[in-house]
Design an enzyme around this catalytic site. Structure first.
Site: not given
Length: 314
Positions: A12-13, A129, A214, A276
Site C-alpha cells: 500500500g505504501n 492493529k 495483504k 512477508k
C-alpha cells in the site's frame, strides 16, 4: 521462458500516501507489471491499503464528529471496500494505458474481493492493529461504551482504535477471478488484504472488524489459483539476516526449513519483513513446484529469471 501464472503482492505504501502521489506511483508500477505481461505470463495483482484505508477511516470519523445527528460511523469492512475501488480504478487505468502503449490488447478489471476469516482466530482475542484517527480519552471512552471498540493509547500521541489481523481462510470471489483469468484478463483482487468476512447463517457473509495482511491474502489467493509464482514486493532487493549488522548477509535462496529456522531465531522484524517471509513460506509449502520471490518492484522481471531477489521453494 515458460509462461507462468503469477500473483504479485504490491504494498500500500508503494501506491503513495494521497491521491496525487498514487496517480504518479501507479505509472511506475504499471511499467514493471506490464514487463511480465509482455512476456506472456498470466498476472494477478493484490495490493495493500495501509495509508489509503486510514485516510478513508479518518474522513468518515471527521464527518461523524462534525454532525453526529446526521452521520454514523462507517464499518471498517466498508472502508476497505472503498479503498479497493479507488486503488483499483487507478491501477487498472495505468495498466490499460501501459499495455496499449506497447500494442497489447488485454482487458483489466478490479474485483471487489471478500476474504473469509475464522471468527475463532486467536487474533480476535488480542487486537493490535491501530486504525483510524487519534482521539482524546473522552472520545475513546464513548466509542468503547457505545460501539464496543477496542481502544489503545498510541505512543502518547492519543488514543486509537485497534482491530484484529486474522489469517485468511479462503477467497470468496475465487471462481470469478479464475473465470476472468481464463478469459485472458489482467485481474486486480484482494485489495487491502480483502474485505474480511465471516460466514453466518445460511449463505450470509458478515463484515468483520479486522484487517488482513495483504501478503497473507496474496499467498492464499496464489495457493487457491494454483499459481506458479508469488512475488512479494518490498523496499529491498533481497531478504537479509543479521540485518543492519556488520555480518549482514543477503539471501538468494531459502528452503522452508532454513526460513523457519531464521523466523524462530527472530531474524525478521515483525510488521516488516517477518509477515512477508511467513507468507512466502506458506505459499512455497502449499504445493509442489511453487516458488515465492521477495524483491523490489523494478527487479521483479529479473527475479523471475533467477537473477536477483530471494526465492523460497521446496
Amino acid at each position: 521462458m515458460e509462461k507462468k501464472k503469477i500473483v504479485i503482492a504490491l504494498g500500500g505504501n508503494a501506491l503513495g500516501k494521497n491521491l496525487p502521489e498514487q496517480m504518479i506511483a501507479v505509472k511506475a508500477t504499471a511499467k514493471a507489471i506490464v514487463d511480465l505481461i509482455e512476456q506472456g505470463h498470466e498476472v494477478v495483482i493484490a495490493h495493500g491499503n495501509g495509508p489509503q484505508v486510514g485516510m478513508i477511516q479518518n474522513a468518515m470519523t471527521e464527518l461523524v464528529r462534525s454532525n453526529p445527528e446526521k452521520y454514523i460511523q462507517v464499518p471498517l469492512s466498508v472502508c476497505v471496500a472503498m479503498s479497493q475501488g479507488y486503488i483499483g480504478y487507478d491501477l487498472q487505468n495505468a495498466l490499460r494505458e501501459e499495455m496499449l502503449d506497447r500494442g497489447i490488447e488485454k482487458g483489466v478489471a478490479t474485483v471487489l474481493t471478500q476474504v473469509e476469516v475464522d471468527p475463532e482466530d486467536p487474533a480476535f482475542k488480542h487486537p493490535t492493529k491501530p486504525i483510524g484517527a487519534f482521539m482524546t480519552k473522552e472520545e475513546a471512552d464513548k466509542l468503547v461504551e457505545t460501539r464496543g471498540y477496542d481502544i489503545m493509547e498510541d505512543a502518547n500521541r492519543g488514543w486509537r482504535r485497534v482491530v484484529a489481523s486474522p489469517r485468511p481462510v479462503g477467497i470468496v470471489e475465487l471462481g470469478t477471478v479464475k473465470s476472468m483469468i481464463d478469459a485472458g484478463l489482467i485481474v486486480v483482487a484482494c485489495g487491502g488484504g480483502g474485505i474480511p468476512v465471516f460466514r453466518t447463517e445460511g449463505h450470509h457473509l458478515k463484515g468483520a472488524a479486522a484487517v488482513i495482511d495483504k501478503d497473507f491474502a496474496a499467498a492464499k489467493l496464489a495457493e487457491q489459483l494454483d499459481a506458479d509464482i508469488l512475488i512479494i514486493l518490498t523496499a529491498v532487493e533481497k531478504v537479509a539476516v543479521h540485518f543492519g549488522k556488520p555480518d549482514q548477509e543477503w539471501l538468494d535462496e531459502l528452503t522452508p526449513e532454513k526460513a523457519q529456522t531464521y523466523i524462530e531465531a527472530g531474524e525478521f522484524a515483525p510488521g516488516s519483513m517477518l509477515p512477508k517471509v511467513e507468507a512466502a513460506l506458506e505459499f512455497a509449502k502449499s504445493g509442489e513446484g511453487r516458488t515465492a520471490l521477495i524483491t523490489l518492484l523494478e527487479k521483479a522481471r529479473d527475479g523471475i529469471h533467477g537473477k536477483t531477489g530471494t526465492r523460497i521453494h521446496i
